[in-house]
Design an enzyme around this catalytic site. Sequence first.
Site, PDB file in Angstrom:
ATOM      1  N   GLY A 290      -8.390  59.559  31.299  1.00  0.00           N
ATOM      2  CA  GLY A 290      -7.448  59.930  30.278  1.00  0.00           C
ATOM      3  C   GLY A 290      -7.927  60.447  28.942  1.00  0.00           C
ATOM      4  N   SER A 291      -7.571  59.806  27.973  1.00  0.00           N
ATOM      5  CA  SER A 291      -8.098  60.187  26.525  1.00  0.00           C
ATOM      6  C   SER A 291      -9.378  59.535  26.287  1.00  0.00           C
ATOM      7  CB  SER A 291      -6.956  59.807  25.516  1.00  0.00           C
ATOM      8  OG  SER A 291      -5.800  60.591  25.742  1.00  0.00           O
ATOM      9  N   THR A 292      -9.979  58.579  27.102  1.00  0.00           N
ATOM     10  CA  THR A 292     -11.219  58.031  26.722  1.00  0.00           C
ATOM     11  C   THR A 292     -12.325  58.730  26.710  1.00  0.00           C
ATOM     12  OG1 THR A 292     -11.245  57.152  28.949  1.00  0.00           O
ATOM     13  CG2 THR A 292     -10.384  55.610  27.180  1.00  0.00           C
ATOM     14  N   VAL A 293     -12.202  60.086  27.420  1.00  0.00           N
ATOM     15  CA  VAL A 293     -13.241  61.067  27.671  1.00  0.00           C
ATOM     16  C   VAL A 293     -13.100  62.282  26.519  1.00  0.00           C
ATOM     17  CG1 VAL A 293     -13.246  60.658  30.087  1.00  0.00           C
ATOM     18  CG2 VAL A 293     -11.895  62.484  29.239  1.00  0.00           C
ATOM     19  N   SER A 347      -5.015  61.593  19.346  1.00  0.00           N
ATOM     20  CA  SER A 347      -4.833  61.731  20.771  1.00  0.00           C
ATOM     21  C   SER A 347      -4.439  63.124  21.098  1.00  0.00           C
ATOM     22  CB  SER A 347      -4.646  60.419  21.558  1.00  0.00           C
ATOM     23  OG  SER A 347      -5.037  60.507  22.681  1.00  0.00           O
TER      24      SER A 347
END
Length: 577
Positions: A290-293, A347
Amino acid sequence: MGLEGARYPWRFRLVLALLAAMVGAIAWRILDLQVIDRAFLQEQGDARSVRHVPIPAHRGLISDRNGEPLAVSTPVTTLWANGKELQAARSRWPELAAALGQDVRVFSQRLEQSANREFMYLVRGLTPERGQAVLDLKMPGVYGIEEFRRFYPAGEVAAQLVGFTDVDDRGREGVELSFDNWLAGVQGKRQVLKDRRGRLIKDVQVMENAKPGKALALSIDLRLQYLANRELRNALVENGAKAGSLVIMDVKTGEILAMVNQPSYNPNNRRNMQPAMMRNRAMIDVFEPGSTVKPLSMSAALQSGRWKPSDIVEVYPGSLQIGKYTIKDVSKTEGPALDLTGILINSSNVGMSKVAFDIGGEAIYNLMQQVGLGQDTGLGFPGERVGNLPNHREWRKAETATLSYGYGLSVTALQLVHAYSALANNGRLVPLSLVRVDREPVATQVVPEAVAKTMQGMLQQVVEAPRGVFRAQVPGYHVAGKSGTARKATVGSKGYTANAYRSLFAGFGPMSNPRFAVVVVIDEPSKAGYFGGLVSAPVFSKVMSGTLRLMNIQPDNLPAEQPQQTVATSAGNGGRL
């Protein structure tokens, strides 16, 4: 008869000669065995009384980086029996069963079934004192063997990482399995004399000394392991989550300082253990990050030279149509247009996708590959997964967009913390290690230093900005990071499971000199919510706070000293500063 003997004297003489020859041969053989070739009989006698008994060798000690034991070998006694000999002492079976703590009826049935066997285990792994107490009964046909048994002082806290051994002291899971050749000792051998019943008469000599296994110092810091395990377990209870993983890494040396998984098990008592508890989820479970990349995708944009942090991207109206797919922002952004830092703070999937369209999917793929996603970590841990980083001959908009905000690829928690360590270490990636590193390893520059430092500042704003992930803040320190929330893919079919999410947070600190990277993964939270900033960020805050203090890292975000009058006034208002 006399007449026949007189008529055929040669037959009589032949019989006498044959008898004399036989007597002579027997006499010669006796003389040969008893006087000339005495070694043969001695050798045959020894073969029936001389035995070679193995000398057990204990496995090497597994410790944490500071010498705290994680796995030790303790001496135990294993009792075995000759079933045939035990039949002669049937009246004493109740006495033996009582000494072994077994039910008399069940024990008697077992001995009946083994009546014709010359070897059977009675019980394995008794304490030496209890084993000797049974042997002191002098029960015919009952014997003892010296062995070693593995004990794990940290219990469930390091269970999936350290692993365990089987009843024969061979590594079966975790570090015990991957380093089995290093840890396993080599049995020795001693020569003894025994009678025909197998009773020891004399201990003759040691033929070969036992060689103990070599010690192994892991990179784990047991203090941080306990800290991480406590906070992760509490988070699962508070959020009604199914499972979770947490990894702490030293970004300078590549050492894994803590790796915990929940639910866990007690390796010292595995009777009620379920197979799912054995999984080292941090290395085996793969998921869409998800958004961690997004910070990695943003790093690729900065590296391209086409973008700088102040550049503005139109994100209104919070959705973007690509063919039959619609990209949406989960939450409302703070305005119709955002700069690159604002895209990370809010995000924004739409903003990230538009940046990705400009630089192309290939650029994002290359950077993700450089920081280790989809690659083998080189640790050799049993069952470790490499995940999946898809590459396409032609990068269409749909594939480019989904990759940029963390879908369509799969990673492990360990790979994710490794990737963030490159950003924290000024763009330098060091090899991962589960063993204590005595010298700083050679690092590879995978992201330009200027880009990595810029990204550090942007991710610090993601935590500290007014709309940032405030739950990830650490009192007294500046930290950086990014939350993520990913839907769980359906097992065995396409699509996603309804109302099933993973809550993620990845970050590092302190920002004055980034040293530690932490990744938190919480699987299927079901109570207050499921967003990473709500569920996983508080765990990051507590774990990073404890880590920085335990490792004696100087604070870099202490509040300025207030005048005495101001402090007194604040105290007078109930202490609300």
